[in-house]
Design a protein around this motif. Structure first.
Motif, PDB file in Angstrom:
ATOM      1  N   MET A   1       0.842  -1.199   0.000  1.00 37.17           N
ATOM      2  CA  MET A   1       0.000   0.000   0.000  1.00 37.17           C
ATOM      3  C   MET A   1       0.875   1.246   0.000  1.00 37.17           C
ATOM      4  O   MET A   1       1.926   1.289   0.657  1.00 37.17           O
ATOM      5  CB  MET A   1      -0.912   0.023   1.220  1.00 37.17           C
ATOM      6  N   ALA A   2       0.431   2.228  -0.750  1.00 34.84           N
ATOM      7  CA  ALA A   2       0.995   3.578  -0.654  1.00 34.84           C
ATOM      8  C   ALA A   2      -0.085   4.475  -0.072  1.00 34.84           C
ATOM      9  O   ALA A   2      -1.193   4.543  -0.605  1.00 34.84           O
ATOM     10  CB  ALA A   2       1.430   4.080  -2.022  1.00 34.84           C
ATOM     11  N   GLY A   3       0.237   5.114   1.038  1.00 33.60           N
ATOM     12  CA  GLY A   3      -0.712   6.003   1.703  1.00 33.60           C
ATOM     13  C   GLY A   3      -0.257   7.446   1.602  1.00 33.60           C
ATOM     14  O   GLY A   3       0.927   7.749   1.806  1.00 33.60           O
ATOM     15  N   PHE A   4      -1.189   8.342   1.274  1.00 40.61           N
ATOM     16  CA  PHE A   4      -0.888   9.774   1.119  1.00 40.61           C
ATOM     17  C   PHE A   4      -1.855  10.587   1.967  1.00 40.61           C
ATOM     18  O   PHE A   4      -3.071  10.382   1.887  1.00 40.61           O
ATOM     19  CB  PHE A   4      -1.017  10.195  -0.343  1.00 40.61           C
ATOM     20  N   ALA A   5      -1.320  11.493   2.777  1.00 42.04           N
ATOM     21  CA  ALA A   5      -2.153  12.333   3.642  1.00 42.04           C
ATOM     22  C   ALA A   5      -1.985  13.795   3.269  1.00 42.04           C
ATOM     23  O   ALA A   5      -0.873  14.254   2.969  1.00 42.04           O
ATOM     24  CB  ALA A   5      -1.768  12.125   5.104  1.00 42.04           C
ATOM     25  N   GLU A   6      -3.098  14.522   3.299  1.00 47.47           N
ATOM     26  CA  GLU A   6      -3.070  15.980   3.181  1.00 47.47           C
ATOM     27  C   GLU A   6      -3.681  16.555   4.445  1.00 47.47           C
ATOM     28  O   GLU A   6      -4.827  16.247   4.778  1.00 47.47           O
ATOM     29  CB  GLU A   6      -3.857  16.458   1.959  1.00 47.47           C
ATOM     30  N   VAL A   7      -2.901  17.368   5.162  1.00 46.29           N
ATOM     31  CA  VAL A   7      -3.363  17.925   6.427  1.00 46.29           C
ATOM     32  C   VAL A   7      -3.332  19.442   6.376  1.00 46.29           C
ATOM     33  O   VAL A   7      -2.591  20.041   5.596  1.00 46.29           O
ATOM     34  CB  VAL A   7      -2.499  17.440   7.621  1.00 46.29           C
ATOM     35  N   GLU A   8      -4.151  20.042   7.237  1.00 39.35           N
ATOM     36  CA  GLU A   8      -4.117  21.489   7.441  1.00 39.35           C
ATOM     37  C   GLU A   8      -3.811  21.737   8.906  1.00 39.35           C
ATOM     38  O   GLU A   8      -4.509  21.240   9.781  1.00 39.35           O
ATOM     39  CB  GLU A   8      -5.460  22.116   7.063  1.00 39.35           C
ATOM     40  N   VAL A   9      -2.745  22.476   9.179  1.00 38.95           N
ATOM     41  CA  VAL A   9      -2.302  22.728  10.547  1.00 38.95           C
ATOM     42  C   VAL A   9      -2.498  24.206  10.880  1.00 38.95           C
ATOM     43  O   VAL A   9      -2.074  25.086  10.115  1.00 38.95           O
ATOM     44  CB  VAL A   9      -0.824  22.338  10.746  1.00 38.95           C
ATOM     45  N   ASP A  10      -3.149  24.448  12.014  1.00 41.06           N
ATOM     46  CA  ASP A  10      -3.311  25.807  12.529  1.00 41.06           C
ATOM     47  C   ASP A  10      -2.103  26.110  13.414  1.00 41.06           C
ATOM     48  O   ASP A  10      -1.941  25.495  14.478  1.00 41.06           O
ATOM     49  CB  ASP A  10      -4.614  25.907  13.329  1.00 41.06           C
ATOM     50  N   ILE A  11      -1.235  27.013  12.992  1.00 39.82           N
ATOM     51  CA  ILE A  11       0.010  27.263  13.725  1.00 39.82           C
ATOM     52  C   ILE A  11      -0.218  28.020  15.029  1.00 39.82           C
ATOM     53  O   ILE A  11       0.677  28.096  15.875  1.00 39.82           O
ATOM     54  CB  ILE A  11       1.033  28.015  12.851  1.00 39.82           C
ATOM     55  N   GLU A  12      -1.418  28.582  15.222  1.00 41.75           N
ATOM     56  CA  GLU A  12      -1.726  29.268  16.492  1.00 41.75           C
ATOM     57  C   GLU A  12      -2.184  28.289  17.567  1.00 41.75           C
ATOM     58  O   GLU A  12      -1.979  28.526  18.758  1.00 41.75           O
ATOM     59  CB  GLU A  12      -2.808  30.325  16.261  1.00 41.75           C
ATOM     60  N   THR A  13      -2.826  27.198  17.153  1.00 42.06           N
ATOM     61  CA  THR A  13      -3.385  26.250  18.133  1.00 42.06           C
ATOM     62  C   THR A  13      -2.747  24.868  18.061  1.00 42.06           C
ATOM     63  O   THR A  13      -2.879  24.074  18.989  1.00 42.06           O
ATOM     64  CB  THR A  13      -4.895  26.080  17.911  1.00 42.06           C
ATOM     65  N   GLY A  14      -2.074  24.575  16.954  1.00 41.56           N
ATOM     66  CA  GLY A  14      -1.518  23.239  16.763  1.00 41.56           C
ATOM     67  C   GLY A  14      -2.534  22.226  16.267  1.00 41.56           C
ATOM     68  O   GLY A  14      -2.202  21.056  16.066  1.00 41.56           O
ATOM     69  N   LYS A  15      -3.759  22.649  16.059  1.00 40.21           N
ATOM     70  CA  LYS A  15      -4.809  21.724  15.636  1.00 40.21           C
ATOM     71  C   LYS A  15      -4.549  21.224  14.219  1.00 40.21           C
ATOM     72  O   LYS A  15      -4.198  21.991  13.329  1.00 40.21           O
ATOM     73  CB  LYS A  15      -6.180  22.391  15.703  1.00 40.21           C
ATOM     74  N   VAL A  16      -4.770  19.905  14.028  1.00 37.52           N
ATOM     75  CA  VAL A  16      -4.589  19.277  12.727  1.00 37.52           C
ATOM     76  C   VAL A  16      -5.950  18.889  12.163  1.00 37.52           C
ATOM     77  O   VAL A  16      -6.764  18.261  12.842  1.00 37.52           O
ATOM     78  CB  VAL A  16      -3.710  18.010  12.828  1.00 37.52           C
ATOM     79  N   LYS A  17      -6.173  19.244  10.922  1.00 35.53           N
ATOM     80  CA  LYS A  17      -7.373  18.815  10.218  1.00 35.53           C
ATOM     81  C   LYS A  17      -6.937  17.941   9.044  1.00 35.53           C
ATOM     82  O   LYS A  17      -6.156  18.373   8.197  1.00 35.53           O
ATOM     83  CB  LYS A  17      -8.160  20.029   9.712  1.00 35.53           C
ATOM     84  N   LEU A  18      -7.415  16.705   9.026  1.00 34.53           N
ATOM     85  CA  LEU A  18      -7.099  15.816   7.919  1.00 34.53           C
ATOM     86  C   LEU A  18      -8.038  16.135   6.760  1.00 34.53           C
ATOM     87  O   LEU A  18      -9.245  15.953   6.866  1.00 34.53           O
ATOM     88  CB  LEU A  18      -7.242  14.353   8.346  1.00 34.53           C
ATOM     89  N   ILE A  19      -7.479  16.589   5.668  1.00 35.24           N
ATOM     90  CA  ILE A  19      -8.284  16.994   4.511  1.00 35.24           C
ATOM     91  C   ILE A  19      -8.572  15.795   3.610  1.00 35.24           C
ATOM     92  O   ILE A  19      -9.722  15.523   3.253  1.00 35.24           O
ATOM     93  CB  ILE A  19      -7.566  18.096   3.695  1.00 35.24           C
ATOM     94  N   ASN A  20      -7.517  15.105   3.212  1.00 39.54           N
ATOM     95  CA  ASN A  20      -7.652  13.948   2.318  1.00 39.54           C
ATOM     96  C   ASN A  20      -6.724  12.830   2.775  1.00 39.54           C
ATOM     97  O   ASN A  20      -5.602  13.089   3.235  1.00 39.54           O
ATOM     98  CB  ASN A  20      -7.273  14.318   0.873  1.00 39.54           C
ATOM     99  N   TYR A  21      -7.205  11.608   2.639  1.00 37.69           N
ATOM    100  CA  TYR A  21      -6.301  10.463   2.799  1.00 37.69           C
ATOM    101  C   TYR A  21      -6.525   9.528   1.622  1.00 37.69           C
ATOM    102  O   TYR A  21      -7.644   9.098   1.351  1.00 37.69           O
ATOM    103  CB  TYR A  21      -6.511   9.698   4.102  1.00 37.69           C
ATOM    104  N   VAL A  22      -5.435   9.228   0.916  1.00 33.76           N
ATOM    105  CA  VAL A  22      -5.495   8.361  -0.260  1.00 33.76           C
ATOM    106  C   VAL A  22      -4.763   7.069   0.049  1.00 33.76           C
ATOM    107  O   VAL A  22      -3.603   7.089   0.492  1.00 33.76           O
ATOM    108  CB  VAL A  22      -4.852   9.051  -1.487  1.00 33.76           C
ATOM    109  N   GLY A  23      -5.422   5.952  -0.167  1.00 27.57           N
ATOM    110  CA  GLY A  23      -4.792   4.646  -0.015  1.00 27.57           C
ATOM    111  C   GLY A  23      -4.890   3.880  -1.319  1.00 27.57           C
ATOM    112  O   GLY A  23      -5.993   3.600  -1.793  1.00 27.57           O
TER     113      GLY A  23
END
Length: 766
Positions: free
Chosen positions: A626-648
């Protein structure tokens, strides 16, 4: 293909949707005694005295059992091959309790209120010891968790009870130190993966009764009915012939039910009272008193040339098995055997480490089974190396990874608890998986990062993974096909459907060979009296190993049908053939329908029952990739991570049922996302589990996981049934590393300890 590669609906789908009584609790005898367990409030103690006199007086109480009332035979609860590679260090009940939640006494009564009252009336005097709660200090701790002389390992691989070591292992190819001296770039990093709870929606459940012949019957939500029968036999000194284990529908297992849990306790009550009994775990008990994933620490050293040729991989690990050594050695060995062959062109490779006891919830099998822990460490280290070299992480992997037609010496050296099997990779579409994943995630446009706003940055990351298809030379499956008098077939299999749809795909395989509809295959599975032997649902074995057995049995059945049809048509056998509906003369006009043949066979002419059986043991374990690809959005003020896309993107050979395969990958990815970002197991300073409910233990919801895209590349595994490999575990492996790599690419901080929380990211940024 008429039946295989088709999206056929699961055979149990409508029954489950309509709420039919199919689970263990539904099938328990109506007059079953209610069984509950008195559990230890201490992480490590010895029972000095138990007073059950007041509890026994409560109306409705049938029996109360302590360690004095049951056999003291050391066993392992792990449902693994025999001889078991896990230490024999567990008793039905013991005078020692080794974690908060360990069993102290069994209470059975006619109703739940009586049993609950009785639990509160039992008085226990403990001698309390200092618990071992930090697995990094376990080996040197003054407390010895397993001082009993009876505890032993069947293999003696690294078992050292006085040092709190359940197992240890080491293998090496080449000279690590000399090769590192030649390397132009070296990476050294330490990684931690946490414990993880399975959170199967059906809690662990078991019921038991004595049948009309005086035999013990257990109905259990288990992944391993044949192993359960053997372990119960060993624990109670009962002949296997006097035990029957039935597995009904299961509401999820994920490895957490690859063991005995409640079965010994209901069995003890039934054997004592002669009455049926049932034990349904509460959600708190599932968290506190069953299994969790082994948390691990890995020190990874990589050495490479400036142009990105990987020369050295050195991994040293430490694994926490909790209070008992179940799956201790095998999970640790899989951490190496299912990751290191990915990069098979190195000059030197070493894998070593220890598995230690602690006074915490026992660790056991969990989807990914060690591979996910080591994959996070190795694939994160590969990205660190790519940054040092200034090479795109995709290109670094392509330059060094396994390809079709290649092999690795690790296949032979490392199995599960013992030596593995040599193997040339006949199917490996990793390169195609990577290329497709790059397109789907938009790698070239988005790598390494895109600034969304003043406070939010998006990054992409990736990881590759491999798993296996059963355990070579160990896992065995068998199947029986029986022709009915209407031309339909019964398929009897020991394989265990956990909700994965294995009953359906195995029926599809039989139907394909026989050229009939899957509807004509009636499946009965997982009953140790009525179905043939199968090691169970684990190690991603069912499609590959059980599927082979079904394929062979169906081929035998087809030959039997042709043979008997030729007799009916009065023609030589070699001149007859079968198309699924008719047995016919190849170069003539004679034919007879299967239904007519079955009718006359059973009622009027040449009367006999047509039965075909077959068994299969895999000689190799072809990996899915498997090849897994993640696209995340990180808020640099809070450290919060939002997973936008995950491709498997997955190479699992031919997908027998593409929709069911996709669901398996999606489910694995979500559990991997949970491990990467959300899930954690936390204790008090005294060893009490804090995350013992679904309010405190966070698993990802649909709102947390973004867009998941799953795709299969075209692949064919020559050694697999219909070209198939496994698909059950591979989906879980890549998310932790891919997400960690994406976060680094977004904001430049490397998190090496799971789960990756906003606090860790914010502290690293600051």
């Amino acid at each position: 293909m008429k039946e295989v590669t088709k999206n056929i609906i699961k055979k149990d789908a409508f029954g489950l949707m309509l709420g039919k009584p199919v689970y263990t609790n539904d099938l328990a005898p109506k007059d079953s005694l209610i069984v509950k367990i008195l559990r230890s409030p201490h992480a490590f103690a010895k029972i000095k005295h138990i007073d059950i006199s007041e509890a026994e007086k409560i109306e409705g109480i049938e029996c109360i059992l302590t360690y004095k009332d049951v056999p003291k035979n050391p066993i392992t609860r792990a449902g693994q091959g025999h001889p078991e590679p896990s230490p024999h260090d567990w008793y039905i009940l013991d005078e020692y309790v080794r974690y908060v939640g360990d069993e102290v006494a069994i209470v059975a009564g006619k109703n739940e209120n009586a049993v609950t009252k009785a639990l509160k009336k039992i008085k226990v005097e403990y001698e309390i010891f200092e618990p071992v709660l930090d697995f990094e200090k376990a080996e040197e701790h003054s407390s010895i968790i397993h001082p009993e002389k009876e505890a032993h390992s069947m293999f003696e691989i690294g078992f050292n009870a006085p040092k709190n070591i359940a197992a240890s292992y080491e293998m090496q190819i080449g000279d690590i130190e000399e090769e590192l001296k030649k390397c132009e770039v070296v990476v050294k990093e330490r990684f931690y993966t946490q414990a993880q709870a399975h959170v199967a929606f059906e809690p662990h459940s078991a019921t038991s009764y004595i049948d009309m012949h005086g035999r013990l019957v257990i109905i259990s939500s288990t992944q391993v009915p044949f192993h359960v029968r053997r372990i119960i036999s060993e624990a109670f000194d009962i002949p296997i012939r006097n035990i029957r284990v039935i597995k009904p529908r299961i509401g999820g297992g994920f490895g957490g039910k690859q063991a005995v849990h409640g079965e010994p306790f209901v069995a003890a009550v039934t054997l004592k009272t002669g009455k049926p009994a049932k034990l349904i775990y509460t959600r708190q008990e599932v968290f506190e008193s069953t299994y969790r994933r082994h948390c691990m620490r890995f020190d990874v050293t990589l050495g490479a040339t400036k142009d990105g040729k990987l020369k050295v991989i050195d991994m040293e690990g430490l694994s926490d098995t909790g209070a008992y050594g179940e799956h201790a050695l095998t999970t640790f060995m899989v951490a190496g055997s299912k990751t290191l062959p990915l990069y098979n062109k190195v000059n030197a490779v070493r894998f070593k480490g220890k598995v230690v006891y602690t006074n915490t919830v026992p660790a056991g099998a969990y989807r990914g089974y060690g591979a996910i822990q080591a994959n996070f460490a190795l694939e994160s280290a590969l990205d660190i190396l790519s940054q040092k070299l200034g090479i795109d992480p995709v290109e670094l992997r392509k330059k060094n990874m396994m390809n079709e037609g290649e092999t690795s010496p690790i296949f032979k050296i490392m199995g599960e608890g013992r030596e593995g099997a040599e193997m040339i990779i006949k199917s490996c579409k990793l390169n195609e998986c990577i290329e497709e994943g790059m397109k789907l995630i938009g790698w070239k446009e988005k790598y390494p990062r895109i600034k969304v706003s003043e406070t939010k940055v998006r990054g992409v990351g990736m990881a590759i993974a491999m798993q296996g298809s059963g355990i070579a030379n160990i896992d065995m499956a068998s199947a029986i096909l029986k022709l009915n008098d209407d031309g339909s077939f019964n398929l009897l299999i020991g394989a265990t459907d956990l909700g994965t749809g294995s009953d359906t795909i195995l029926a599809q395989m039989a139907a394909e060979i026989l050229n009939v509809s899957t509807e004509n295959i009636i499946v009965y599975s997982s009953d140790t009296d009525l179905t043939p032997f199968d090691t169970g649902a684990y190690a991603s074995s069912t499609t590959y190993v059980s599927g082979h057995a079904v394929q062979l049995a169906a081929e035998k059945m087809k030959k039997l049908i042709i043979k008997e049809g030729a007799k009916k048509l009065e023609i030589p056998e070699e001149k007859a053939d079968f198309d699924g509906e008719f047995i016919y003369e190849k170069d003539g006009n004679k034919r007879v329908s299967l239904k007519e043949l079955a009718t006359v066979l059973y009622y009027t002419e040449n009367q006999k029952q047509l039965v075909a059986d077959a068994s299969y043991v895999g000689k190799e374990s072809p990996p899915p990739y498997m090849a897994g690809f993640a696209e995340v959005e990180v808020d640099i003020e809070t450290g919060k991570v939002k997973l936008i896309n995950y491709v498997g993107v997955v190479d699992c050979g031919v997908t027998i049922n593409p929709n069911l395969a996709k669901v398996q990958i999606e489910g694995g990815i979500v559990q991997g996302i949970g491990m990467a970002l959300f899930e954690d197991v936390k204790y008090t300073q005294n060893g009490k589990l804090l995350t013992n409910n679904l309010m405190n233990y966070k698993i990802p919801s649909r709102m947390d996981i973004g867009n998941i895209i799953v795709k299969f590349v075209e692949s064919y595994e020559p050694s697999g049934p219909f070209g198939a490999k496994s698909v059950g575990e591979i989906g879980i492996d890549t998310p932790p590393a891919a997400i960690a790599n994406a976060i680094y690419n977004a904001v430049g901080v490397r998190i090496t300890q799971l789960p990756i929380t906003p606090e860790k990211i914010l502290n690293a940024i600051k």
